[in-house]
Write a protein that holds these residues in place. Structure first.
Motif, short mmCIF file in Angstrom:
data_model
loop_
_atom_site.label_atom_id
_atom_site.label_comp_id
_atom_site.label_asym_id
_atom_site.label_seq_id
_atom_site.Cartn_x
_atom_site.Cartn_y
_atom_site.Cartn_z
N LEU A 220 -3.82 -4.25 12.38
CA LEU A 220 -3.91 -3.46 11.33
C LEU A 220 -3.28 -2.08 11.24
N LEU A 221 -3.37 -1.36 12.31
CA LEU A 221 -2.71 0.04 12.48
C LEU A 221 -1.19 -0.31 12.66
N ASP A 222 -0.70 -1.31 13.27
CA ASP A 222 0.82 -1.74 13.51
C ASP A 222 1.30 -2.02 12.16
N ILE B 263 0.92 -1.12 0.07
CA ILE B 263 0.06 -0.10 0.14
C ILE B 263 1.04 1.22 0.15
N PRO B 264 0.88 2.22 -1.14
CA PRO B 264 1.72 3.30 -1.04
C PRO B 264 1.62 4.04 0.28
N ASN B 265 2.69 4.57 1.00
CA ASN B 265 2.68 5.22 2.21
C ASN B 265 1.88 6.77 1.94
N ASP B 266 1.80 7.20 0.77
CA ASP B 266 1.16 8.53 0.49
C ASP B 266 -0.46 8.46 0.16
N LEU B 267 -0.91 7.15 0.10
CA LEU B 267 -2.35 6.73 -0.30
C LEU B 267 -3.18 7.28 0.93
N HIS C 93 3.12 4.41 7.37
CA HIS C 93 2.21 5.05 6.51
C HIS C 93 2.25 6.76 7.00
N ASP C 94 2.45 7.46 5.86
CA ASP C 94 2.66 8.86 6.18
C ASP C 94 1.42 9.29 7.01
N GLY C 95 1.76 9.80 8.14
CA GLY C 95 0.82 10.22 9.22
C GLY C 95 -0.47 11.21 8.80
N ASP C 96 -0.01 12.03 8.09
CA ASP C 96 -1.08 13.06 7.42
C ASP C 96 -1.90 12.44 6.53
#
Length: 74
Positions: free
Chosen positions: A60-62, A35-39, A67-70
């Protein structure tokens, strides 16, 4: 997730059925790093929901910790 502690495709609970659908006796595990980190992602769950256990959501969150936090809203 509940039984195996991983995020995998549907388990038909039958090696032959799994093999028919996936080409292997067990369901494949999802590659969460694909999954792209900026998706942008939005995850929603409720504390008393029958299908989104808090422990499963945390798993799932772990798996999405890089993933980019924003771009991740929970």
């Amino acid at each position: 997730m509940i039984r195996e502690g991983n995020i995998a495709m549907y388990d038909y609970n039958d090696e032959d059925e799994n093999r028919k659908h996936y080409g292997q006796s067990t369901p494949p595990v999802y590659n969460m790093t694909s999954i792209p980190n900026d998706l942008p992602l939005f995850l929603s769950y409720g504390g008393a929901a029958a299908l989104s256990d808090v422990k499963d959501v945390q798993l799932l969150l772990d798996s999405l910790k890089d993933h980019d936090g924003d771009k991740l809203v929970v």
